[in-house]
Design a protein around this motif. Structure first.
Motif, PDB file in Angstrom:
ATOM      1  N   SER A  87      -7.389   2.334  49.907  1.00  0.00           N
ATOM      2  CA  SER A  87      -6.875   2.047  48.563  1.00  0.00           C
ATOM      3  C   SER A  87      -5.405   1.646  48.620  1.00  0.00           C
ATOM      4  O   SER A  87      -4.964   0.749  47.891  1.00  0.00           O
ATOM      5  CB  SER A  87      -7.052   3.276  47.671  1.00  0.00           C
ATOM      6  N   SER A  88      -4.642   2.295  49.505  1.00  0.00           N
ATOM      7  CA  SER A  88      -3.227   1.946  49.660  1.00  0.00           C
ATOM      8  C   SER A  88      -3.063   0.538  50.212  1.00  0.00           C
ATOM      9  O   SER A  88      -2.189  -0.217  49.780  1.00  0.00           O
ATOM     10  CB  SER A  88      -2.542   2.962  50.581  1.00  0.00           C
ATOM     11  N   GLY A  91      -3.749  -1.841  47.499  1.00  0.00           N
ATOM     12  CA  GLY A  91      -2.607  -1.881  46.589  1.00  0.00           C
ATOM     13  C   GLY A  91      -1.503  -2.792  47.103  1.00  0.00           C
ATOM     14  O   GLY A  91      -0.893  -3.542  46.333  1.00  0.00           O
ATOM     15  N   MET A  94      -2.632  -6.396  46.754  1.00  0.00           N
ATOM     16  CA  MET A  94      -2.582  -6.853  45.364  1.00  0.00           C
ATOM     17  C   MET A  94      -1.203  -7.382  44.990  1.00  0.00           C
ATOM     18  O   MET A  94      -1.083  -8.314  44.192  1.00  0.00           O
ATOM     19  CB  MET A  94      -2.980  -5.713  44.421  1.00  0.00           C
ATOM     20  N   GLU A  95      -0.151  -6.776  45.546  1.00  0.00           N
ATOM     21  CA  GLU A  95       1.198  -7.250  45.259  1.00  0.00           C
ATOM     22  C   GLU A  95       1.379  -8.687  45.755  1.00  0.00           C
ATOM     23  O   GLU A  95       1.981  -9.524  45.081  1.00  0.00           O
ATOM     24  CB  GLU A  95       2.233  -6.327  45.919  1.00  0.00           C
ATOM     25  N   GLN A 109      -8.218  -4.122  41.493  1.00  0.00           N
ATOM     26  CA  GLN A 109      -7.788  -2.912  40.794  1.00  0.00           C
ATOM     27  C   GLN A 109      -8.996  -2.074  40.388  1.00  0.00           C
ATOM     28  O   GLN A 109      -8.960  -0.834  40.466  1.00  0.00           O
ATOM     29  CB  GLN A 109      -6.958  -3.272  39.569  1.00  0.00           C
ATOM     30  N   GLN A 112     -10.121  -0.222  43.390  1.00  0.00           N
ATOM     31  CA  GLN A 112      -9.297   0.962  43.646  1.00  0.00           C
ATOM     32  C   GLN A 112      -9.770   2.149  42.806  1.00  0.00           C
ATOM     33  O   GLN A 112      -9.808   3.286  43.307  1.00  0.00           O
ATOM     34  CB  GLN A 112      -7.833   0.665  43.333  1.00  0.00           C
TER      35      GLN A 112
END
Length: 237
Positions: A87-88, A91, A94-95, A109, A112
């Motif tokens: 999940s990290s 994340g 996604m940025e 998202q 996640q």
């Protein structure tokens, strides 16, 4: 004390303190606070902020959702930790993806959030779970089918694979390939738990399908950004 709860990890001590702050019936009255009809004059004391560290895991044990204490290197926590790492990684990806304007960021998202549900299922080993635990943390087939729909949607827009590709294709694609590799490791951690009957087979199926999705959107991102995917070439002996 930190425990694994439905929907992810919850600091129990912090949760109880939050309840005291939000619910008037949990608030203590000091000599400086007195009741005036239906209005209560608040105390001048500042609410105590709970500490993030509890020291309950210092001896190398942690709690499952069922309340069972297990060593931190137990297979359950190995699977939970790798899922959290996945999940990290998503994340972070996604940025990069959001900066490029890719529309599938919303899907990531949602994934996640589903990984939080995966964590809840993993944190509820069936050998110590009651029926109420299993009802709260059941993992259904819906997310698996949704991933398959997304894979088909993007696959129909991609050129067919004619050779092995290397993790490449620009920053977005490379970040997603990294997520795919972490996802494969999470799946390898979960499979033994499924074989032992400790967690639902749908959890492993979801991770298996998720790695396919991440591979697909990695290729899709490379295509949309006009980046060239690197092809595997056998070295000359």
């Amino acid at each position: 004390m930190a425990v694994w709860m439905f929907g992810g990890r919850l600091g129990l001590r912090g949760h109880l303190c939050a309840c005291r702050l939000l619910c008037p019936r949990f608030q203590s009255r000091s000599s400086q606070g007195e009741e005036d009809g239906n209005r209560v004059q608040s105390s001048s004391k500042t609410p105590k902020i709970p500490k993030i560290y509890t020291k309950t895991g210092d001896k190398g044990f942690s709690s499952t959702f069922t309340g069972e204490r297990r060593p931190k290197d137990d297979q359950v926590f190995e699977a939970l930790g790798t899922t959290d790492e996945l999940s990290s990684a998503i994340g972070f990806a996604m940025e990069v993806i959001t900066e490029k304007g890719h529309t599938f960021a919303e899907e990531l998202q949602k994934i996640q959030c589903t990984l939080q549900d995966v964590g809840s299922a993993l944190a509820t080993p069936r050998s110590s779970a009651r029926e109420a635990h299993l009802k709260l943390t059941a993992f259904e087939e819906g997310p698996i089918m949704e991933l398959e729909e997304w894979i088909d949607k993007y696959s129909s827009q991609l050129p067919p694979l004619t050779a092995f590709i290397l993790p490449s294709g620009g920053k977005s694609s490379s970040a997603l390939h990294f997520c795919r590799a972490v996802c494969r490791r999470a799946e390898r951690r979960v499979v033994p738990l499924v074989q032992m009957g400790e967690t639902d087979a749908n959890v492993a199926k979801f991770l298996n399908r998720l790695s396919d999705y991440l591979f697909t959107v990695a290729r899709y991102a490379a295509m949309k950004e006009g980046s060239q995917e690197k092809i595997y070439k056998k070295r000359d002996v």
